[in-house]
Write a protein that holds these residues in place. Sequence first.
Motif, PDB file in Angstrom:
ATOM      1  N   VAL A   2     -19.237  19.644  20.269  1.00 40.81           N
ATOM      2  CA  VAL A   2     -20.389  20.325  19.962  1.00 40.81           C
ATOM      3  C   VAL A   2     -20.774  19.561  17.868  1.00 40.81           C
ATOM      4  N   SER A   3     -21.023  18.736  17.490  1.00 35.01           N
ATOM      5  CA  SER A   3     -21.574  17.969  16.948  1.00 35.01           C
ATOM      6  C   SER A   3     -22.520  18.380  15.226  1.00 35.01           C
ATOM      7  N   ASP A   4     -22.305  17.618  14.300  1.00 37.15           N
ATOM      8  CA  ASP A   4     -23.578  17.484  13.099  1.00 37.15           C
ATOM      9  C   ASP A   4     -24.351  17.455  13.800  1.00 37.15           C
ATOM     10  N   GLN A   5     -24.925  16.436  14.503  1.00 36.64           N
ATOM     11  CA  GLN A   5     -26.101  16.619  14.972  1.00 36.64           C
ATOM     12  C   GLN A   5     -26.440  17.461  15.700  1.00 36.64           C
ATOM     13  N   GLY A   6     -25.901  17.878  16.461  1.00 37.68           N
ATOM     14  CA  GLY A   6     -25.741  18.853  17.704  1.00 37.68           C
ATOM     15  C   GLY A   6     -26.514  19.773  17.294  1.00 37.68           C
ATOM     16  N   LEU A   7     -25.906  20.539  15.933  1.00 37.24           N
ATOM     17  CA  LEU A   7     -26.101  21.683  15.301  1.00 37.24           C
ATOM     18  C   LEU A   7     -27.421  21.468  15.116  1.00 37.24           C
ATOM     19  N   SER A  28     -15.625  27.853  17.290  1.00 37.92           N
ATOM     20  CA  SER A  28     -14.225  27.614  16.608  1.00 37.92           C
ATOM     21  C   SER A  28     -13.321  27.140  17.234  1.00 37.92           C
ATOM     22  N   PHE A  29     -12.341  26.068  16.616  1.00 40.84           N
ATOM     23  CA  PHE A  29     -12.056  24.715  17.237  1.00 40.84           C
ATOM     24  C   PHE A  29     -12.794  23.977  17.196  1.00 40.84           C
ATOM     25  N   CYS A  30     -13.861  23.626  16.786  1.00 39.76           N
ATOM     26  CA  CYS A  30     -14.985  22.845  16.797  1.00 39.76           C
ATOM     27  C   CYS A  30     -14.970  21.677  15.474  1.00 39.76           C
ATOM     28  N   ASN A  31     -13.941  20.678  16.252  1.00 42.08           N
ATOM     29  CA  ASN A  31     -13.833  19.630  14.358  1.00 42.08           C
ATOM     30  C   ASN A  31     -15.088  18.854  13.878  1.00 42.08           C
ATOM     31  N   GLY A  32     -16.426  19.067  14.861  1.00 36.32           N
ATOM     32  CA  GLY A  32     -16.917  18.108  15.201  1.00 36.32           C
ATOM     33  C   GLY A  32     -17.875  19.367  13.986  1.00 36.32           C
ATOM     34  N   ILE A  33     -18.019  20.021  13.767  1.00 33.73           N
ATOM     35  CA  ILE A  33     -19.117  20.796  12.542  1.00 33.73           C
ATOM     36  C   ILE A  33     -18.572  20.352  11.238  1.00 33.73           C
ATOM     37  N   THR A  34     -19.141  19.365  10.079  1.00 33.21           N
ATOM     38  CA  THR A  34     -18.833  19.920   8.687  1.00 33.21           C
ATOM     39  C   THR A  34     -19.847  20.971   8.378  1.00 33.21           C
ATOM     40  N   ASP A  35     -19.701  20.851   6.983  1.00 25.22           N
ATOM     41  CA  ASP A  35     -20.377  21.210   5.887  1.00 25.22           C
ATOM     42  C   ASP A  35     -21.806  20.984   5.853  1.00 25.22           C
ATOM     43  N   ILE A  36     -22.057  19.548   6.908  1.00 29.59           N
ATOM     44  CA  ILE A  36     -23.703  18.972   6.588  1.00 29.59           C
ATOM     45  C   ILE A  36     -23.723  19.927   7.951  1.00 29.59           C
ATOM     46  N   ALA A  37     -23.013  20.417   9.098  1.00 27.42           N
ATOM     47  CA  ALA A  37     -24.015  21.590   9.798  1.00 27.42           C
ATOM     48  C   ALA A  37     -24.149  22.243   9.421  1.00 27.42           C
ATOM     49  N   LEU A  38     -23.307  23.545   9.091  1.00 27.01           N
ATOM     50  CA  LEU A  38     -23.659  24.291   7.957  1.00 27.01           C
ATOM     51  C   LEU A  38     -24.940  24.385   6.880  1.00 27.01           C
ATOM     52  N   SER A  39     -25.214  23.285   6.596  1.00 31.88           N
ATOM     53  CA  SER A  39     -26.354  23.311   5.961  1.00 31.88           C
ATOM     54  C   SER A  39     -27.697  23.617   6.828  1.00 31.88           C
ATOM     55  N   HIS A  40     -27.339  22.265   7.774  1.00 32.60           N
ATOM     56  CA  HIS A  40     -28.588  22.691   8.830  1.00 32.60           C
ATOM     57  C   HIS A  40     -28.649  24.519   8.874  1.00 32.60           C
TER      58      HIS A  40
END
Length: 107
Positions: A2-7, A28-40
Motif C-alpha cells: 500500500v502506498s500514499d496514493q492507494g490510501l 505494519s511494515f508498509c514503508n510506502g505509507i507516510t504522513d501524507i497517507a495518514l492525513s488522507h
Amino acid sequence: MVSDQGLYQISQGLKRLSSLKSLSFDFSFCNGITDIALSHLAKALKRLISLQKINLRCDLNNQITDVGVEKIGKSLKNLALLQILKLNFAGCKKIKDSIRIRNFCQN
C-alpha cells in the motif's frame, strides 16, 4: 504494498460510508505509507461519525512521523460514539514517545 496514493483512494471511498461502525487497517511494515497517507485517512475519519471501533496498525514503519500521528489524533475528537481504539505505532523510529502519550492518553 500500500502506498500514499492507494490510501488516498481508500480514504475517498471511506468518506461515503458514514454509517460504518468498525474500521481495521494493518499497515505494519508498509514503508510506502507516510504522513501524507495518514492525513488522507484522518480527513476520512472525521466524517465517519458512526464509528465505534478503530484498529490501526502502522508498526515498524520508517516513514511515519509525529505529524501523521497528530493528524490521526485530532481526527478522533469528532467520533463521539467511539468505544474501542487500538493504535499501534511500535517501532516507528520517527515518532517520539511523547507524541504518543500526549495525543492518545488525554481525555
